[in-house]
Design a protein around this motif. Structure first.
Motif, PDB file in Angstrom:
ATOM      1  N   ARG A 217      25.746  10.466 -21.664  1.00  9.18           N
ATOM      2  CA  ARG A 217      25.159  11.472 -21.406  1.00  9.18           C
ATOM      3  C   ARG A 217      24.186  11.193 -20.329  1.00  9.18           C
ATOM      4  O   ARG A 217      23.389   9.613 -19.897  1.00  9.18           O
ATOM      5  N   THR A 218      23.883  11.750 -19.157  1.00 11.32           N
ATOM      6  CA  THR A 218      22.672  11.522 -17.516  1.00 11.32           C
ATOM      7  C   THR A 218      22.094  12.721 -17.757  1.00 11.32           C
ATOM      8  O   THR A 218      22.892  13.963 -17.614  1.00 11.32           O
ATOM      9  N   LYS A 219      21.139  12.721 -16.407  1.00 15.81           N
ATOM     10  CA  LYS A 219      20.172  13.809 -16.558  1.00 15.81           C
ATOM     11  C   LYS A 219      20.968  14.266 -15.095  1.00 15.81           C
ATOM     12  O   LYS A 219      21.411  13.015 -14.288  1.00 15.81           O
ATOM     13  N   VAL A 220      21.280  14.955 -14.652  1.00 12.66           N
ATOM     14  CA  VAL A 220      22.451  16.325 -13.583  1.00 12.66           C
ATOM     15  C   VAL A 220      21.164  15.410 -12.813  1.00 12.66           C
ATOM     16  O   VAL A 220      22.345  15.230 -11.378  1.00 12.66           O
ATOM     17  N   GLY A 221      20.057  15.693 -12.582  1.00 17.92           N
ATOM     18  CA  GLY A 221      19.854  15.758 -10.916  1.00 17.92           C
ATOM     19  C   GLY A 221      19.274  14.192 -11.122  1.00 17.92           C
ATOM     20  O   GLY A 221      18.972  14.164  -9.408  1.00 17.92           O
ATOM     21  N   GLU A 222      19.619  13.087 -11.706  1.00 22.59           N
ATOM     22  CA  GLU A 222      20.026  11.848 -11.012  1.00 22.59           C
ATOM     23  C   GLU A 222      20.654  11.842  -9.677  1.00 22.59           C
ATOM     24  O   GLU A 222      19.761  10.347  -9.359  1.00 22.59           O
ATOM     25  N   ARG A 223      21.944  11.854  -9.927  1.00 21.66           N
ATOM     26  CA  ARG A 223      22.418  12.148  -8.562  1.00 21.66           C
ATOM     27  C   ARG A 223      22.887  13.133  -7.633  1.00 21.66           C
ATOM     28  O   ARG A 223      22.721  14.508  -8.492  1.00 21.66           O
ATOM     29  N   ARG A 224      22.853  12.885  -7.131  1.00 22.48           N
ATOM     30  CA  ARG A 224      23.473  14.358  -5.943  1.00 22.48           C
ATOM     31  C   ARG A 224      22.707  15.164  -5.645  1.00 22.48           C
ATOM     32  O   ARG A 224      22.569  16.792  -5.357  1.00 22.48           O
ATOM     33  N   ASP A 225      21.803  15.240  -6.473  1.00 20.68           N
ATOM     34  CA  ASP A 225      19.955  16.063  -6.125  1.00 20.68           C
ATOM     35  C   ASP A 225      20.221  17.119  -7.218  1.00 20.68           C
ATOM     36  O   ASP A 225      19.717  18.671  -6.819  1.00 20.68           O
ATOM     37  N   GLY A 226      21.408  17.269  -7.887  1.00 22.74           N
ATOM     38  CA  GLY A 226      21.642  17.666  -8.964  1.00 22.74           C
ATOM     39  C   GLY A 226      22.681  19.190  -8.280  1.00 22.74           C
ATOM     40  O   GLY A 226      23.164  19.519  -9.382  1.00 22.74           O
ATOM     41  N   LYS A 227      23.505  18.558  -7.136  1.00 21.36           N
ATOM     42  CA  LYS A 227      23.712  19.912  -7.015  1.00 21.36           C
ATOM     43  C   LYS A 227      26.120  19.365  -6.851  1.00 21.36           C
ATOM     44  O   LYS A 227      26.422  18.604  -6.547  1.00 21.36           O
ATOM     45  N   TYR A 228      26.525  19.450  -8.131  1.00 22.70           N
ATOM     46  CA  TYR A 228      27.425  19.936  -8.297  1.00 22.70           C
ATOM     47  C   TYR A 228      28.133  20.980  -8.511  1.00 22.70           C
ATOM     48  O   TYR A 228      27.487  22.719  -8.725  1.00 22.70           O
ATOM     49  N   ASP A 229      29.774  21.412  -7.714  1.00 21.01           N
ATOM     50  CA  ASP A 229      29.781  22.563  -7.619  1.00 21.01           C
ATOM     51  C   ASP A 229      31.574  22.168  -7.666  1.00 21.01           C
ATOM     52  O   ASP A 229      32.600  21.998  -7.167  1.00 21.01           O
ATOM     53  N   ASN A 230      31.899  21.192  -9.331  1.00 19.24           N
ATOM     54  CA  ASN A 230      33.361  20.466  -9.249  1.00 19.24           C
ATOM     55  C   ASN A 230      34.064  20.900 -10.646  1.00 19.24           C
ATOM     56  O   ASN A 230      33.564  20.884 -11.263  1.00 19.24           O
ATOM     57  N   SER A 231      35.219  19.855 -10.234  1.00 19.14           N
ATOM     58  CA  SER A 231      36.336  20.154 -11.310  1.00 19.14           C
ATOM     59  C   SER A 231      36.455  18.696 -12.180  1.00 19.14           C
ATOM     60  O   SER A 231      36.517  17.491 -11.425  1.00 19.14           O
ATOM     61  N   TRP A 232      36.731  18.521 -13.388  1.00 21.67           N
ATOM     62  CA  TRP A 232      36.741  17.376 -14.356  1.00 21.67           C
ATOM     63  C   TRP A 232      38.330  17.089 -15.126  1.00 21.67           C
ATOM     64  O   TRP A 232      38.710  18.994 -15.836  1.00 21.67           O
TER      65      TRP A 232
END
Length: 316
Positions: A217-232
């Protein structure tokens, strides 16, 4: 029986809102776009929404809508089946996003079945937008007293056509914004993309030592300024869990992947950037042009079917 309310009009036709209840939980679904308008309790909604059906008509964020026949991006707005090349609408630069203006989320659906806690909507569409064949689609919403909302998708077409159906709800689980959420994704791989969000040749890739490792579990805003539009790439039976100060949400799906969008470009009077997080289960981006992604197709007598469940735990 589920309660049906007037929700607006489209070209003189009535838009209806179906209200489902189970225990203390409530879900509301619009016949326009088969959109999820409410998911929560009678006192709090945990998805972004519009107050009328008409406001969904011009919504460019796909808020709560069922997206199809193909959700996500198709490179060059074209694909081939055998020797035939199909051209699509270019609505995302040179690419096609969420099927363009012919998206199922821009259609008025019909109510096929209803109970206190379940509704089935259907849609018949002629060939349009470059996607081959006439499509018959059904979407069913099931709500339980434990706070689980399950969406079952079924579709077929008269000609072979790539298909990826999803729901584009934005979940509001924190009263700050989506960057304050903590996220866990049970996935060892993700789909690496270029600046246009089209998958790169070498895929999938390991999440190890990347900004896409959410196995803990990780806080979204800790990386990439929270900017995600990606597929896992999801493991079979994998859970995706999001937690905020208002509620937690767990997602489980029969689909191979999930596109997570933190809402950077959300706009409009009922939304602002990062207000909610979209959890779009489905195929990987550009699968019609990537045989290695094992995309799904409908055909005459060949059905598509998938299921996604959202388990909501309010904190109030």
């Amino acid at each position: 029986m589920g309660h049906i309310m007037d929700f607006g009009k489209l070209d003189g036709r009535k838009i209806e809102l179906v209200v489902l209840k189970s225990g203390s939980f409530v879900a509301c679904v619009s016949t326009y776009g088969a959109a999820l308008v409410w998911f929560g309790t009678k006192d709090r909604n945990y998805v972004t929404y519009h107050s009328s059906g008409e406001k969904y008509i011009d919504d460019s964020t796909y808020m709560g809508k069922v997206v199809g026949p193909y959700a996500n991006r198709i490179e060059g707005a074209s694909f081939s089946i055998g020797e035939k090349r199909y051209g699509l609408e270019k609505n995302d630069g040179d690419n096609n996003l969420h099927s363009g203006s012919s998206c199922f989320g821009n259609k008025l659906w019909s109510i096929e079945g209803i109970s206190d806690s379940m509704v089935t909507l259907s849609l018949s569409t002629e060939e349009e937008g470059g996607f081959p064949g006439r499509h018959e689609t059904e979407v069913s919403y099931y709500l339980t007293a434990e706070g689980m909302l399950t969406i079952l998708y079924k579709a077929t077409s008269t000609e072979r056509c790539p298909v990826a159906l999803t729901n584009h709800a934005y979940f509001v689980l924190d009263d700050r914004d989506s960057r304050s959420l903590s996220l866990m994704v049970e996935a060892d791989q993700y789909i690496a993309v270029d600046s246009a969000l089209i998958p790169l040749p070498e895929n999938p890739v390991s999440v190890e030592n990347t900004d896409f490792d959410f196995r803990t579990r990780t806080k979204v805003g800790e990386r990439r300024d929270g900017k995600y539009d990606n597929s896992w790439v999801l493991k079979k039976g994998a859970l995706v869990t999001v937690e905020g100060n208002l509620a937690s949400l767990s997602v489980k799906t029969t689909e191979p992947g999930i596109q997570i969008y933190t809402g950077e470009f959300m706009t409009g009077e009922d939304a602002f950037p990062f207000k909610g997080i979209a959890l779009e289960t489905g195929s990987f981006p550009n699968s019609p042009n990537r045989p290695d992604f094992c995309g799904k197709y409908t055909d005459n007598g060949e059905y598509f079917q998938s299921m996604t469940s959202y388990f909501l735990v309010p904190k109030e």
